[in-house]
Design a protein around this motif. Structure first.
Motif, mmCIF file in Angstrom:
data_model
loop_
_atom_site.group_PDB
_atom_site.id
_atom_site.type_symbol
_atom_site.label_atom_id
_atom_site.label_comp_id
_atom_site.label_asym_id
_atom_site.label_seq_id
_atom_site.Cartn_x
_atom_site.Cartn_y
_atom_site.Cartn_z
ATOM 1 N N ASN A 126 0.669 -1.106 0.147
ATOM 2 C CA ASN A 126 0.077 -0.151 0.048
ATOM 3 C C ASN A 126 0.862 1.244 0.051
ATOM 4 O O ASN A 126 0.600 2.031 -0.789
ATOM 5 C CB ASN A 126 -0.997 0.097 1.215
ATOM 6 N N ARG A 130 0.813 4.105 -2.815
ATOM 7 C CA ARG A 130 0.897 5.616 -2.584
ATOM 8 C C ARG A 130 2.180 6.344 -3.292
ATOM 9 O O ARG A 130 1.960 7.390 -3.475
ATOM 10 C CB ARG A 130 0.717 5.574 -0.964
ATOM 11 N N GLU A 133 2.131 7.010 -6.549
ATOM 12 C CA GLU A 133 0.970 7.970 -7.125
ATOM 13 C C GLU A 133 1.605 9.556 -6.834
ATOM 14 O O GLU A 133 1.804 10.398 -7.651
ATOM 15 C CB GLU A 133 -0.265 7.905 -6.441
#
Length: 183
Positions: A126, A130, A133
């Motif tokens: 995760n 992130r 991005e």
């Protein structure tokens, strides 16, 4: 009767008020003492003043150590410390191209280590998505001529992430479509 005493914590304002009393030599001495007191302060000052051949190198070393630890030396993964290296660079100088480079490097090291050792850590993945991005956002703010190489590297991260599982590759592909920065 007892007099009530409220404790006030020391703040930057208190330090700033004391700095007014320093002359040039006193300030230089203070910075010297800070410089010699802690390696992270040395790295900060080198970055802030653009000293050294590659100001990103110490930050990359930290990211690499945290996201691709030497398992034979009982080193452990530390997403928090890797992200802290990027935050420290942002505080020191925060040049957009340097931030984008560190974020892409983070993604490369994180995905490479995951594939190499078969990591099974959903929180790690995760955090990787992130950062992927954040890297896309950072790249989108760069001048057009600086984008292609960084985008190629992120696309390579996406490709090798097919071997991770946990939906990492799909999330990265979705982000690549969402941040189509070639327009």
């Amino acid at each position: 009767m007892k007099a009530s005493k409220t404790k006030r914590s020391t703040s930057w304002s208190d330090v700033k008020a004391r700095l007014i009393h320093f002359d040039h030599d006193g300030l230089v001495g203070l910075v010297h003492d800070l410089y010699t007191a802690d390696k992270s302060i040395q790295i900060f000052l080198h970055a802030r003043f653009g000293l050294g051949e590659d100001i990103l190198e110490p930050y990359k070393i930290t990211i690499s150590r945290c996201l691709w630890p030497d398992m034979f030396r009982n080193q452990t993964v530390s997403v928090a410390e890797a992200k802290k290296a990027i935050a420290n660079y942002r505080k020191a100088i925060g040049q957009p191209e340097g931030l984008a480079e560190l974020m892409v490097f983070y993604c490369e090291r994180g995905s490479g280590f995951s594939v190499e050792v078969g990591l099974q850590d959903e929180d790690f993945f995760n955090a990787l998505v992130r950062m992927f991005e954040q890297a896309l956002k950072a790249i989108s703010k760069l001048p057009d001529e600086q984008r292609p190489l960084l985008m190629e590297r992120l696309e390579a991260v996406c490709r090798i992430s097919q071997n991770i599982g946990y939906g990492v590759e799909d999330a990265m592909k979705d982000l690549l479509v969402e941040y189509d920065i070639y327009d």
